[in-house]
Design an enzyme around this catalytic site. Structure first.
Site, PDB file in Angstrom:
ATOM      1  N   GLY A 194       0.816  -1.212   0.000  1.00 14.07           N
ATOM      2  CA  GLY A 194       0.000   0.000   0.000  1.00 14.07           C
ATOM      3  C   GLY A 194       0.845   1.255   0.000  1.00 14.07           C
ATOM      4  O   GLY A 194       1.792   1.376   0.771  1.00 14.07           O
TER       5      GLY A 194
ATOM      6  N   GLY B  36      -0.495   4.333   0.522  1.00 15.54           N
ATOM      7  CA  GLY B  36      -1.235   5.414   1.171  1.00 15.54           C
ATOM      8  C   GLY B  36      -0.277   6.158   2.093  1.00 15.54           C
ATOM      9  O   GLY B  36       0.945   6.016   1.990  1.00 15.54           O
TER      10      GLY B  36
ATOM     11  N   VAL C 129      -3.240  -6.861  -3.580  1.00 15.47           N
ATOM     12  CA  VAL C 129      -2.928  -7.920  -2.625  1.00 15.47           C
ATOM     13  C   VAL C 129      -4.161  -8.787  -2.415  1.00 15.47           C
ATOM     14  O   VAL C 129      -5.252  -8.280  -2.148  1.00 15.47           O
ATOM     15  CB  VAL C 129      -2.472  -7.316  -1.280  1.00 15.47           C
ATOM     16  CG1 VAL C 129      -2.254  -8.417  -0.242  1.00 15.47           C
ATOM     17  CG2 VAL C 129      -1.209  -6.493  -1.481  1.00 15.47           C
TER      18      VAL C 129
ATOM     19  N   GLU D 196     -16.749  17.886   5.462  1.00 21.60           N
ATOM     20  CA  GLU D 196     -15.951  18.551   4.426  1.00 21.60           C
ATOM     21  C   GLU D 196     -16.579  18.370   3.045  1.00 21.60           C
ATOM     22  O   GLU D 196     -16.577  19.284   2.223  1.00 21.60           O
ATOM     23  CB  GLU D 196     -14.514  18.007   4.444  1.00 21.60           C
ATOM     24  CG  GLU D 196     -13.763  18.407   5.715  1.00 21.60           C
ATOM     25  CD  GLU D 196     -12.266  18.149   5.628  1.00 21.60           C
ATOM     26  OE1 GLU D 196     -11.884  17.011   5.304  1.00 21.60           O
ATOM     27  OE2 GLU D 196     -11.482  19.089   5.864  1.00 21.60           O
TER      28      GLU D 196
ATOM     29  N   ASP E 178      -4.725   3.028   8.468  1.00 26.02           N
ATOM     30  CA  ASP E 178      -6.077   2.649   8.880  1.00 26.02           C
ATOM     31  C   ASP E 178      -6.208   1.191   9.283  1.00 26.02           C
ATOM     32  O   ASP E 178      -7.208   0.807   9.896  1.00 26.02           O
ATOM     33  CB  ASP E 178      -7.078   2.941   7.747  1.00 26.02           C
ATOM     34  CG  ASP E 178      -7.255   4.431   7.507  1.00 26.02           C
ATOM     35  OD1 ASP E 178      -6.677   5.231   8.259  1.00 26.02           O
ATOM     36  OD2 ASP E 178      -7.985   4.784   6.564  1.00 26.02           O
TER      37      ASP E 178
ATOM     38  N   GLN F  13      -2.873  12.138   9.676  1.00 21.30           N
ATOM     39  CA  GLN F  13      -1.800  12.625  10.543  1.00 21.30           C
ATOM     40  C   GLN F  13      -1.100  11.475  11.260  1.00 21.30           C
ATOM     41  O   GLN F  13       0.135  11.385  11.277  1.00 21.30           O
ATOM     42  CB  GLN F  13      -2.425  13.585  11.565  1.00 21.30           C
ATOM     43  CG  GLN F  13      -1.438  14.299  12.421  1.00 21.30           C
ATOM     44  CD  GLN F  13      -2.134  15.232  13.424  1.00 21.30           C
ATOM     45  OE1 GLN F  13      -1.750  15.299  14.569  1.00 21.30           O
ATOM     46  NE2 GLN F  13      -3.162  15.937  12.983  1.00 21.30           N
TER      47      GLN F  13
END
Lengths: 397, 397
Positions: A10, A12, A81, A170, A297, A314
């Site tokens: 990943g 990310g 994956v 948002e 995550d 963050q």
């Protein structure tokens, strides 16, 4: 001993930052680093609400990996994956390829958590990837175009956003900004467009400072968002949503932002998970596997009060950096450093030039100053992953 | 005698040009002129294949009526015609309003002619209005976005254009130009995109010069269009089309350009029609009603060999001008002038910078010179309806 093989799953926030640490700190031949990612690009998940609403292009929210990864140092595999076998120390991809590792970093991100709400998986969109948000944007535009050819179908102009967490809030801000443009483009009376934000919890942005929550709701209400707080969605249908109150909202578009869980590949591979997330040790390692790290995550960590940290960019970035440093230490036989989150505040955008949040030290920000600080934080991230050039090319002022 | 009331139905080529003649030639209080139109804008039907494919904006193909109509001289009613009562000399609108007239001009345009092909009306798009082409454009984009989230559905990337008349051919040219842009925007392999043009007649552009037809097919084939000529569509389904040969083409988008008929309001109002069109006399009047004129796609006129003129913009414009002049003559008690079409050649675009056609005198044009002459003809039309300012603001060079 042969060169250790490090495989990172990943690209990310977590996986990318791990990779960038290794790229920066490892010397030639200290380790063989492989990065596996579904796409040839990294995307900035916290920006996806913009291309989803169509207020920014999808390209704006992604960065080609070859722009930030040195492909001579990092072996990049574009693939999906399928499973991880921690006993065999191998990863199987959907195309059948098998990658063996000495150290593994799992940064496979999240999936929507639908809490068993009927029909949500089938009929609601999620703000989860570049491909997903392009479809949301196109779907929204398509609804306006369809309405003009079937003017009795005002439900095409109704948008339901499930969840008033950060993404939901948002996205509502961006969608409210986009609606006037769409009305102009498609000759639609803005009065006909309805945006509902529906949240099961007793408040929007649960756990966030009340003054900031009130500010956000006030800004969005003035932009035309209709809130239904403390109102669970019971069912999602092809026609819209049914609320726990029995009220039915007919809507051409339902976007679910109500929660995420860890990538199901992790659970399917036999790791013990809570809502798809692996409760990692202080070095971000999966229980029972000293050579398997989990970041982003997919990782579950708890604060001093025993409450899980929310899955934020963050924390994923900080985990990636810690993980990268610890992998370098492992390769060199050094000591590992425990992961300690360093929370630097939280800012939410509420559409163009509007925002709110808390910065380091606990100071609250509202309006343009919050929006500006959020841009500054975005700039910092881009600078971190791609230097000045990337930051300048991407920032939208 | 009181001021005669002239009512013009439709602001397409025929109705608009009639109105502009009256606006220019009638003196104050010679007649009371009312123009009824569904929209507050005129659209340039022969350009609609561009916004349908997304190679131009929809706004580019329309002109706000208040930019070209002097609303102090012409009474404009935005409304949809429900029925005409020629005995009562009245027109009823969908909102219930009734307009009385002394002279009526019917310029209500066309509807798709589906020749009884099953499912076409329900499942195929038509390039027929600004609203319709915006939906086609959005639908095409949506198919690309959807494909990226369901990569097994390559049928989303298949486009069927039914009919190889002018609209079908021109739309194929634009769509072929758009595909590379869409592939880039949505990260789609261009090899996966298929565009079929399917025509029941033994040739594309039936009745047109063979050398020009061959040129057009050659250009479009090189752009990737797959032709099935002499191949009727038997059925259109939500999944695509079934051909008379039994072949099924699974396609996410079917656009039908195979033919038009006159607006059904005309037939429903009791006028005698052939395929929805009124066979008018030499002054463009409906049989039996000396005060009812029919212009554009609702009018049927025959050439010297007894064959109907095709419903083109060129003829509609000339009919509108003739009708406007004859209305002025009627108001002033002058003689009517018979309508004589003045065919000035025919040009088709084949995508950017490509075209073919015949100009006045029978000279054939190919490639960029044809494309340029088509632009010149577009310019001439814009100049005619809106002067230099409009022409300059709209022309795409």
């Amino acid at each position: 001993m042969s060169t250790p093989k490090i495989v990172i799953l990943g690209a990310g926030y977590g996986g990318l930052l791990t990779t960038l640490q290794l790229q920066k700190k490892l010397n030639y031949n200290e380790a063989e680093v492989t990065l596996v990612n579904k796409h040839s690009y990294h995307y900035i998940t916290t920006w996806l609400h913009e291309p989803a609403a169509g207020t920014a292009s999808a390209d704006h929210a992604r960065v080609d990996l070859d722009r930030i990864i040195d492909m001579k140092k990092i072996h990049f595999v574009k693939g999906v994956v399928q499973s991880i076998d921690p006993a065999e120390q191998s990863v199987t991809l959907e195309n059948g390829d098998v990658l063996r590792y000495d150290y593994l970093v799992i940064g496979l991100g999240s999936e929507p958590e639908t809490f068993g709400i009927e029909g949500l998986r089938e009929h609601a969109f999620s703000i989860r990837s570049i491909n997903a948000v392009r479809q949301i944007r196109e779907h929204i535009e398509y609804m306006f175009a369809k309405y003009k050819n079937e003017p009795s179908r005002t439900d095409y102009l109704t948008f339901v956003v499930g969840g008033a967490g950060f993404t939901g809030i948002e996205f509502c801000g961006e969608l409210a900004d986009r609606v006037p443009e769409l009305c102009k483009e498609f000759d639609v009376d803005p009065e006909l467009v309805k945006i509902y934000n529906i949240e099961a919890a007793p408040t929007a942005l649960p756990g966030f400072d009340k003054e900031l929550v009130d500010y956000a709701m006030d800004v969005l209400t003035r932009k035309g968002i209709q809130f239904r707080i403390n109102t669970p969605i019971k069912q999602c249908t092809p026609e819209g949503v049914v609320l726990a109150t029995g009220e039915e909202i007919k809507a051409g578009t339902v976007v679910w932002t109500g929660g995420v869980r860890g990538n199901s590949v992790v659970e399917k591979s036999g790791f013990e998970v809570m809502r798809g997330r692996v409760k990692v040790d202080e070095y971000l390692r999966a229980p029972g596997y000293e050579n398997v790290f989990v970041v982003g995550d997919c990782a579950l960590i708890f604060n001093a009060e025993g409450r899980p940290y929310p899955p934020t960019a963050q924390i994923a970035v900080q985990e990636g950096e810690n993980c990268g440093e610890n992998l370098v230490a492992l390769v060199r036989g050094d000591h590992l450093k425990p992961f300690v989150p360093n929370l630097q505040g939280t800012l939410a955008s509420l559409g163009k030039g509007e925002g709110m949040g808390i910065i380091m030290g606990g100071k609250k920000l509202f309006g343009t100053s919050a929006a500006l600080m959020k841009k500054a934080s975005d700039l910092r991230y881009l600078y971190k992953i791609g230097g000045v050039g990337l930051a300048l090319s991407k920032v939208k002022l």
